[in-house]
Write a protein that holds these residues in place. Structure first.
Motif, PDB file in Angstrom:
ATOM      1  N   ALA A 209       0.857  -1.156   0.103  1.00  0.00           N
ATOM      2  CA  ALA A 209       0.015  -0.126   0.024  1.00  0.00           C
ATOM      3  C   ALA A 209       0.661   1.139  -0.069  1.00  0.00           C
ATOM      4  O   ALA A 209       0.310   2.350  -0.392  1.00  0.00           O
ATOM      5  N   THR A 210       2.103   1.188   0.391  1.00  0.00           N
ATOM      6  CA  THR A 210       2.963   2.326   0.570  1.00  0.00           C
ATOM      7  C   THR A 210       3.934   2.412  -0.578  1.00  0.00           C
ATOM      8  O   THR A 210       4.638   3.377  -0.823  1.00  0.00           O
ATOM      9  N   ALA A 211       4.012   1.465  -1.582  1.00  0.00           N
ATOM     10  CA  ALA A 211       4.633   1.657  -2.975  1.00  0.00           C
ATOM     11  C   ALA A 211       3.940   2.236  -3.938  1.00  0.00           C
ATOM     12  O   ALA A 211       2.762   2.350  -4.224  1.00  0.00           O
ATOM     13  N   PRO A 212       4.873   2.858  -4.859  1.00  0.00           N
ATOM     14  CA  PRO A 212       4.153   3.421  -5.963  1.00  0.00           C
ATOM     15  C   PRO A 212       3.304   2.520  -6.903  1.00  0.00           C
ATOM     16  O   PRO A 212       3.834   1.124  -6.675  1.00  0.00           O
TER      17      PRO A 212
ATOM     18  N   LEU B 187       0.639  13.617 -22.679  1.00  0.00           N
ATOM     19  CA  LEU B 187      -0.803  13.006 -22.758  1.00  0.00           C
ATOM     20  C   LEU B 187      -0.936  11.537 -22.627  1.00  0.00           C
ATOM     21  O   LEU B 187      -1.700  11.087 -21.714  1.00  0.00           O
ATOM     22  N   ILE B 188      -0.285  11.022 -23.511  1.00  0.00           N
ATOM     23  CA  ILE B 188      -0.183   9.584 -23.177  1.00  0.00           C
ATOM     24  C   ILE B 188       0.578   9.130 -21.860  1.00  0.00           C
ATOM     25  O   ILE B 188      -0.103   8.195 -21.272  1.00  0.00           O
ATOM     26  N   GLY B 189       1.515   9.790 -21.481  1.00  0.00           N
ATOM     27  CA  GLY B 189       1.974   9.404 -20.042  1.00  0.00           C
ATOM     28  C   GLY B 189       0.994   9.902 -19.051  1.00  0.00           C
ATOM     29  O   GLY B 189       1.095   8.998 -17.974  1.00  0.00           O
ATOM     30  N   ALA B 190       0.243  10.912 -18.976  1.00  0.00           N
ATOM     31  CA  ALA B 190      -0.506  11.341 -18.207  1.00  0.00           C
ATOM     32  C   ALA B 190      -1.688  10.101 -17.927  1.00  0.00           C
ATOM     33  O   ALA B 190      -2.077   9.713 -16.759  1.00  0.00           O
ATOM     34  N   ASN B 191      -2.199   9.830 -19.233  1.00  0.00           N
ATOM     35  CA  ASN B 191      -3.247   8.636 -19.280  1.00  0.00           C
ATOM     36  C   ASN B 191      -2.591   7.484 -18.664  1.00  0.00           C
ATOM     37  O   ASN B 191      -3.478   6.515 -17.828  1.00  0.00           O
ATOM     38  N   ALA B 192      -1.335   6.918 -18.927  1.00  0.00           N
ATOM     39  CA  ALA B 192      -0.984   5.931 -18.324  1.00  0.00           C
ATOM     40  C   ALA B 192      -1.007   5.972 -16.702  1.00  0.00           C
ATOM     41  O   ALA B 192      -0.847   5.158 -16.052  1.00  0.00           O
ATOM     42  N   ILE B 193      -0.431   7.100 -16.303  1.00  0.00           N
ATOM     43  CA  ILE B 193      -0.189   7.403 -14.785  1.00  0.00           C
ATOM     44  C   ILE B 193      -1.568   7.309 -14.157  1.00  0.00           C
ATOM     45  O   ILE B 193      -1.856   6.602 -13.077  1.00  0.00           O
ATOM     46  N   VAL B 194      -2.600   8.041 -14.712  1.00  0.00           N
ATOM     47  CA  VAL B 194      -3.893   7.921 -14.212  1.00  0.00           C
ATOM     48  C   VAL B 194      -4.471   6.568 -14.451  1.00  0.00           C
ATOM     49  O   VAL B 194      -5.377   6.122 -13.320  1.00  0.00           O
ATOM     50  N   GLY B 195      -4.381   5.657 -15.329  1.00  0.00           N
ATOM     51  CA  GLY B 195      -4.861   4.457 -15.424  1.00  0.00           C
ATOM     52  C   GLY B 195      -4.150   3.389 -14.269  1.00  0.00           C
ATOM     53  O   GLY B 195      -4.944   2.584 -13.926  1.00  0.00           O
TER      54      GLY B 195
ATOM     55  N   LYS C 133      -4.812   0.769  -9.286  1.00  0.00           N
ATOM     56  CA  LYS C 133      -4.300   0.689  -7.750  1.00  0.00           C
ATOM     57  C   LYS C 133      -5.714   0.956  -6.874  1.00  0.00           C
ATOM     58  O   LYS C 133      -5.635   0.293  -5.814  1.00  0.00           O
ATOM     59  N   SER C 134      -6.279   1.958  -7.115  1.00  0.00           N
ATOM     60  CA  SER C 134      -7.265   2.397  -6.009  1.00  0.00           C
ATOM     61  C   SER C 134      -8.657   1.265  -6.035  1.00  0.00           C
ATOM     62  O   SER C 134      -9.342   1.232  -4.882  1.00  0.00           O
ATOM     63  N   LEU C 135      -8.615   0.569  -7.088  1.00  0.00           N
ATOM     64  CA  LEU C 135      -9.770  -0.426  -7.391  1.00  0.00           C
ATOM     65  C   LEU C 135      -9.288  -1.787  -6.972  1.00  0.00           C
ATOM     66  O   LEU C 135     -10.354  -2.606  -6.901  1.00  0.00           O
ATOM     67  N   THR C 136      -7.866  -2.106  -6.959  1.00  0.00           N
ATOM     68  CA  THR C 136      -7.513  -3.623  -6.424  1.00  0.00           C
ATOM     69  C   THR C 136      -7.436  -3.724  -4.980  1.00  0.00           C
ATOM     70  O   THR C 136      -6.780  -3.128  -4.284  1.00  0.00           O
ATOM     71  N   PRO C 137      -8.204  -4.678  -4.738  1.00  0.00           N
ATOM     72  CA  PRO C 137      -8.306  -5.109  -3.261  1.00  0.00           C
ATOM     73  C   PRO C 137      -7.068  -5.949  -2.867  1.00  0.00           C
ATOM     74  O   PRO C 137      -6.319  -6.713  -3.555  1.00  0.00           O
ATOM     75  N   GLN C 138      -6.440  -5.889  -1.680  1.00  0.00           N
ATOM     76  CA  GLN C 138      -5.073  -6.036  -1.207  1.00  0.00           C
ATOM     77  C   GLN C 138      -5.365  -6.898   0.236  1.00  0.00           C
ATOM     78  O   GLN C 138      -5.833  -6.207   1.160  1.00  0.00           O
TER      79      GLN C 138
ATOM     80  N   TYR D 205      -7.817  -9.146   6.424  1.00  0.00           N
ATOM     81  CA  TYR D 205      -9.159  -8.794   5.909  1.00  0.00           C
ATOM     82  C   TYR D 205      -8.384  -8.094   4.332  1.00  0.00           C
ATOM     83  O   TYR D 205      -7.342  -7.832   4.369  1.00  0.00           O
ATOM     84  N   VAL D 206      -9.380  -7.891   3.504  1.00  0.00           N
ATOM     85  CA  VAL D 206      -9.448  -7.490   2.363  1.00  0.00           C
ATOM     86  C   VAL D 206      -9.569  -5.802   2.458  1.00  0.00           C
ATOM     87  O   VAL D 206     -10.597  -5.277   2.720  1.00  0.00           O
ATOM     88  N   GLY D 207      -8.443  -5.307   2.091  1.00  0.00           N
ATOM     89  CA  GLY D 207      -8.383  -3.645   1.905  1.00  0.00           C
ATOM     90  C   GLY D 207      -8.259  -3.244   0.628  1.00  0.00           C
ATOM     91  O   GLY D 207      -8.132  -3.996  -0.236  1.00  0.00           O
ATOM     92  N   VAL D 208      -8.261  -1.675   0.837  1.00  0.00           N
ATOM     93  CA  VAL D 208      -8.198  -1.199  -0.518  1.00  0.00           C
ATOM     94  C   VAL D 208      -6.663  -0.526  -0.566  1.00  0.00           C
ATOM     95  O   VAL D 208      -6.503   0.251   0.312  1.00  0.00           O
ATOM     96  N   ILE D 209      -5.961  -0.706  -1.709  1.00  0.00           N
ATOM     97  CA  ILE D 209      -4.667  -0.088  -1.736  1.00  0.00           C
ATOM     98  C   ILE D 209      -4.903   1.543  -1.942  1.00  0.00           C
ATOM     99  O   ILE D 209      -5.582   1.973  -2.885  1.00  0.00           O
ATOM    100  N   SER D 210      -4.448   2.456  -1.144  1.00  0.00           N
ATOM    101  CA  SER D 210      -4.627   3.827  -1.340  1.00  0.00           C
ATOM    102  C   SER D 210      -3.562   4.460  -2.233  1.00  0.00           C
ATOM    103  O   SER D 210      -2.380   3.852  -2.321  1.00  0.00           O
TER     104      SER D 210
END
Length: 204
Positions: A66-69, A137-145, A150-155, A160-165
């Motif tokens: 959760a603390t990693a990029p 813009l391609i780079g920005a979209n890759a970053i946002v993607g 990351k925000s939607l992947t449970p870990q 218990y199952v949490g959400v990566i912040s």
């Protein structure tokens, strides 16, 4: 500056050329410094961020996920770095607008550039900005993607199952990408505005 451009000499430029000279000076310097400042800030952010991304590429069991990029953010950084490189080039190209103004003024006694040469220089600046902006813009979209995944992947964490912040280091990368896009926009706007100014029909 206006005093310097007064038609005091027989061979001085026409009023329309004088207005173009003033525009080239004003927008050339404005575009140059704006791009340079934005590119330097974006570069500093990425220089401070890349070591963390590199460290994340080699998983460490002692470091919580959760603390990693975000995984995949490296590709976005690569395109952003390319975009920043183009910004430095277009900043130099904007500086050439100020030199073009000097040549049009004929201050050094050299041959004044033709309208065709002036238009070609401005078009080249606009083309490089049009190349740099979609790359970033391609780079920005890759970053946002990557951040979205990351925000939607449970870990699983602590049984218990949490959400990566999303971490602050991720947001710094987004900021660098946005600053780079802004720099390209400044360059493109200045080039197109000057191109329109040069292409205007002379007025009495």
């Amino acid at each position: 500056m206006t005093k310097e451009l007064k038609e005091s000499d027989p061979g001085s430029p026409s009023p329309n050329v004088l207005r173009i000279i003033l525009a080239l000076r004003k927008w050339g310097w404005g575009s140059f410094w704006s791009q340079l400042v934005l590119a330097i800030i974006a570069s500093i952010i990425l220089i401070a961020t890349i070591p963390f991304v590199t460290r994340a590429a080699a998983p460490n069991p002692n470091v919580p996920i959760a603390t990693a990029p975000s995984p995949g953010i490296g590709m976005g950084i690569l395109f952003t770095v390319i975009g920043i490189g183009i910004v430095y080039f277009t900043a130099f190209w904007s500086f050439r607008y100020t030199k073009l103004a000097q040549k049009l003024r004929g201050a050094n006694g050299g041959e004044r550039p033709s309208k065709l040469q002036t238009v070609k220089l401005l078009k080249t600046g606009a083309i490089f900005s049009l190349i740099g902006m979609p790359v970033t813009l391609i780079g920005a979209n890759a970053i946002v993607g990557a951040l979205t995944i990351k925000s939607l992947t449970p870990q699983p964490t602590g049984g218990y199952v949490g959400v990566i912040s999303v971490q602050p280091i991720d947001m710094f990368v987004v900021q660098a990408s946005i600053l780079t896009i802004l720099a390209h926009f400044v360059s493109l706007f200045a080039s197109l505005w000057l191109l329109n100014r040069v292409s205007d029909k002379p007025t009495n």
